[in-house]
Write a protein that holds these residues in place. Structure first.
Motif, PDB file in Angstrom:
ATOM      1  N   ALA A  18       1.076  -1.137  -0.101  1.00  0.00           N
ATOM      2  CA  ALA A  18       0.020   0.132  -0.304  1.00  0.00           C
ATOM      3  C   ALA A  18       0.673   1.516  -0.167  1.00  0.00           C
ATOM      4  O   ALA A  18       0.819   1.616  -0.444  1.00  0.00           O
ATOM      5  CB  ALA A  18      -1.393  -0.347   1.188  1.00  0.00           C
ATOM      6  N   CYS A  19       2.507   1.552   0.914  1.00  0.00           N
ATOM      7  CA  CYS A  19       2.507   2.501   0.215  1.00  0.00           C
ATOM      8  C   CYS A  19       4.078   2.424  -0.748  1.00  0.00           C
ATOM      9  O   CYS A  19       3.288   3.316  -0.841  1.00  0.00           O
ATOM     10  CB  CYS A  19       4.105   1.864   2.083  1.00  0.00           C
ATOM     11  N   GLU A  20       3.965   1.504  -1.115  1.00  0.00           N
ATOM     12  CA  GLU A  20       4.457   1.550  -2.542  1.00  0.00           C
ATOM     13  C   GLU A  20       3.519   2.067  -3.317  1.00  0.00           C
ATOM     14  O   GLU A  20       3.707   2.855  -4.442  1.00  0.00           O
ATOM     15  CB  GLU A  20       5.334   0.066  -2.844  1.00  0.00           C
ATOM     16  N   GLN A  21       1.985   1.757  -3.666  1.00  0.00           N
ATOM     17  CA  GLN A  21       1.180   2.089  -4.608  1.00  0.00           C
ATOM     18  C   GLN A  21       0.788   3.519  -4.339  1.00  0.00           C
ATOM     19  O   GLN A  21       0.035   4.060  -4.968  1.00  0.00           O
ATOM     20  CB  GLN A  21       0.103   1.224  -4.710  1.00  0.00           C
ATOM     21  N   ALA A  22       1.040   3.911  -2.807  1.00  0.00           N
ATOM     22  CA  ALA A  22       0.818   5.816  -2.680  1.00  0.00           C
ATOM     23  C   ALA A  22       1.221   6.668  -3.762  1.00  0.00           C
ATOM     24  O   ALA A  22      -0.178   7.339  -4.023  1.00  0.00           O
ATOM     25  CB  ALA A  22       1.403   5.539  -1.593  1.00  0.00           C
ATOM     26  N   ASN A  23       2.031   6.280  -4.096  1.00  0.00           N
ATOM     27  CA  ASN A  23       1.983   7.900  -5.212  1.00  0.00           C
ATOM     28  C   ASN A  23       2.087   7.051  -6.694  1.00  0.00           C
ATOM     29  O   ASN A  23       1.847   8.450  -7.285  1.00  0.00           O
ATOM     30  CB  ASN A  23       3.792   8.193  -5.290  1.00  0.00           C
ATOM     31  N   ASP A  24       1.097   6.311  -6.891  1.00  0.00           N
ATOM     32  CA  ASP A  24       0.848   6.225  -7.724  1.00  0.00           C
ATOM     33  C   ASP A  24      -0.557   6.627  -7.993  1.00  0.00           C
ATOM     34  O   ASP A  24      -1.641   6.326  -9.132  1.00  0.00           O
ATOM     35  CB  ASP A  24       0.609   4.678  -8.249  1.00  0.00           C
ATOM     36  N   TRP A  25      -1.141   6.528  -7.019  1.00  0.00           N
ATOM     37  CA  TRP A  25      -2.898   7.072  -7.138  1.00  0.00           C
ATOM     38  C   TRP A  25      -2.712   8.041  -7.306  1.00  0.00           C
ATOM     39  O   TRP A  25      -3.981   8.421  -8.104  1.00  0.00           O
ATOM     40  CB  TRP A  25      -2.971   6.886  -4.685  1.00  0.00           C
ATOM     41  N   ASP A  26      -2.673   9.170  -7.457  1.00  0.00           N
ATOM     42  CA  ASP A  26      -2.396  10.310  -8.170  1.00  0.00           C
ATOM     43  C   ASP A  26      -2.504  10.076  -9.910  1.00  0.00           C
ATOM     44  O   ASP A  26      -3.728  10.828  -9.981  1.00  0.00           O
ATOM     45  CB  ASP A  26      -1.416  11.298  -7.844  1.00  0.00           C
ATOM     46  N   ALA A  28      -6.145   9.422 -14.398  1.00  0.00           N
ATOM     47  CA  ALA A  28      -6.446   7.902 -15.797  1.00  0.00           C
ATOM     48  C   ALA A  28      -7.838   7.878 -15.112  1.00  0.00           C
ATOM     49  O   ALA A  28      -9.448   7.941 -16.710  1.00  0.00           O
ATOM     50  CB  ALA A  28      -5.559   7.362 -15.671  1.00  0.00           C
ATOM     51  N   ARG A  29      -8.812   7.575 -14.406  1.00  0.00           N
ATOM     52  CA  ARG A  29      -9.700   7.063 -13.787  1.00  0.00           C
ATOM     53  C   ARG A  29     -10.988   8.265 -14.717  1.00  0.00           C
ATOM     54  O   ARG A  29     -11.690   8.557 -14.491  1.00  0.00           O
ATOM     55  CB  ARG A  29      -9.831   6.670 -12.611  1.00  0.00           C
ATOM     56  N   LEU A  30     -10.605   9.554 -13.848  1.00  0.00           N
ATOM     57  CA  LEU A  30     -10.950  10.728 -13.066  1.00  0.00           C
ATOM     58  C   LEU A  30     -11.146  11.067 -15.383  1.00  0.00           C
ATOM     59  O   LEU A  30     -12.409  11.642 -16.105  1.00  0.00           O
ATOM     60  CB  LEU A  30     -10.178  11.698 -13.241  1.00  0.00           C
ATOM     61  N   VAL A  31     -10.283  11.014 -15.741  1.00  0.00           N
ATOM     62  CA  VAL A  31     -10.309  11.551 -18.033  1.00  0.00           C
ATOM     63  C   VAL A  31     -11.147  10.495 -18.532  1.00  0.00           C
ATOM     64  O   VAL A  31     -12.473  10.739 -18.680  1.00  0.00           O
ATOM     65  CB  VAL A  31      -9.209  11.208 -18.787  1.00  0.00           C
ATOM     66  N   ARG A  32     -11.117   9.132 -18.111  1.00  0.00           N
ATOM     67  CA  ARG A  32     -12.340   7.861 -18.084  1.00  0.00           C
ATOM     68  C   ARG A  32     -13.502   8.268 -18.787  1.00  0.00           C
ATOM     69  O   ARG A  32     -15.000   8.198 -19.155  1.00  0.00           O
ATOM     70  CB  ARG A  32     -11.672   6.985 -18.510  1.00  0.00           C
ATOM     71  N   ALA A  33     -13.561   8.533 -17.395  1.00  0.00           N
ATOM     72  CA  ALA A  33     -14.919   8.785 -16.849  1.00  0.00           C
ATOM     73  C   ALA A  33     -15.848  10.166 -17.853  1.00  0.00           C
ATOM     74  O   ALA A  33     -16.212  10.327 -17.973  1.00  0.00           O
ATOM     75  CB  ALA A  33     -15.124   8.586 -15.357  1.00  0.00           C
ATOM     76  N   THR A  34     -15.257  10.939 -17.664  1.00  0.00           N
ATOM     77  CA  THR A  34     -15.265  12.067 -18.492  1.00  0.00           C
ATOM     78  C   THR A  34     -15.798  12.096 -19.885  1.00  0.00           C
ATOM     79  O   THR A  34     -16.752  12.041 -20.179  1.00  0.00           O
ATOM     80  CB  THR A  34     -13.984  13.317 -18.244  1.00  0.00           C
ATOM     81  N   LYS A  35     -14.230  11.049 -19.620  1.00  0.00           N
ATOM     82  CA  LYS A  35     -14.979  10.960 -21.568  1.00  0.00           C
ATOM     83  C   LYS A  35     -16.456   9.972 -22.017  1.00  0.00           C
ATOM     84  O   LYS A  35     -17.455  10.637 -22.509  1.00  0.00           O
ATOM     85  CB  LYS A  35     -13.585   9.515 -22.697  1.00  0.00           C
ATOM     86  N   GLU A  36     -16.845   8.866 -21.244  1.00  0.00           N
ATOM     87  CA  GLU A  36     -17.535   8.612 -20.608  1.00  0.00           C
ATOM     88  C   GLU A  36     -18.940   9.463 -20.651  1.00  0.00           C
ATOM     89  O   GLU A  36     -20.347   9.405 -21.465  1.00  0.00           O
ATOM     90  CB  GLU A  36     -17.962   7.118 -20.213  1.00  0.00           C
ATOM     91  N   ASP A  37     -19.227  10.040 -19.822  1.00  0.00           N
ATOM     92  CA  ASP A  37     -20.014  11.383 -19.572  1.00  0.00           C
ATOM     93  C   ASP A  37     -20.451  12.751 -20.789  1.00  0.00           C
ATOM     94  O   ASP A  37     -21.751  11.870 -20.919  1.00  0.00           O
ATOM     95  CB  ASP A  37     -20.003  11.861 -18.454  1.00  0.00           C
ATOM     96  N   LYS A  38     -19.111  12.743 -21.568  1.00  0.00           N
ATOM     97  CA  LYS A  38     -19.649  13.431 -22.511  1.00  0.00           C
ATOM     98  C   LYS A  38     -20.180  12.990 -23.556  1.00  0.00           C
ATOM     99  O   LYS A  38     -21.014  13.330 -24.605  1.00  0.00           O
ATOM    100  CB  LYS A  38     -18.244  13.739 -22.745  1.00  0.00           C
TER     101      LYS A  38
END
Length: 156
Positions: free
Chosen positions: A93-101, A106-116
């Motif tokens: 979890a600590c190692e993956q903490a910096n990849d969260w952003d 990426a998830r936000l961009v994908r959701a935005t495309k789907e919403d559009k």
């Protein structure tokens, strides 16, 4: 400080209980625990199971065990009431903490495309329904005018 050692795992004596047993105010014990935490000592809440530890305590445990071999890790875990698997999960979890952003973006961009896309489809459907409604209204108006000019066929 013997009192602080009783707060440590595996004892994990609650501060309220320790206060009653030792005759020291709970506020004093809380401040001693806070001072020890600020110095880097791992002092999780006594009431919390290892899964209920704060992120800070989990991170401290990962740091303390980073250089330990398997035998030392097992001893460390026994002293604190942990399992090596928990330390391993916390490390991941600590190692993956910096990849969260990055993954979040990426998830936000994908959701935005789907919403559009969904919004465009809904606007297209709304426009089609508006045209159908306008056509129906025009037909009703024409029918009314035709019946006013030529009269109803039912009248004949």
């Amino acid at each position: 400080m013997l009192t602080l050692k009783r707060m440590l795992p595996p004892n994990n004596v609650a501060i309220r209980q320790l206060s009653r047993e030792e005759g020291i105010s709970a506020a004093t014990l809380f401040s001693w625990r806070a001072e020890a935490r600020n110095k880097g000592q791992l002092l999780p809440d006594a009431d919390a199971s290892p899964e209920g530890w704060s992120s800070r305590d989990k991170f401290a445990a990962v740091l303390e065990t980073a250089a330990l071999n398997e035998a030392d890790l097992a001893e460390y875990c026994r002293k604190r009431g942990l399992y090596p698997a928990q330390i391993a999960m916390w490390r991941v979890a600590c190692e993956q903490a910096n990849d969260w952003d990055r993954t979040s973006a990426a998830r936000l961009v994908r959701a935005t495309k789907e919403d559009k896309k969904r919004m465009k489809d809904l606007e297209r459907e709304l426009a089609r329904k508006d045209r159908a409604l306008a056509e129906t209204a025009a037909l009703l108006v024409l029918r009314k005018k035709a019946s006013a000019i030529w009269g109803d066929e039912e009248d004949a």
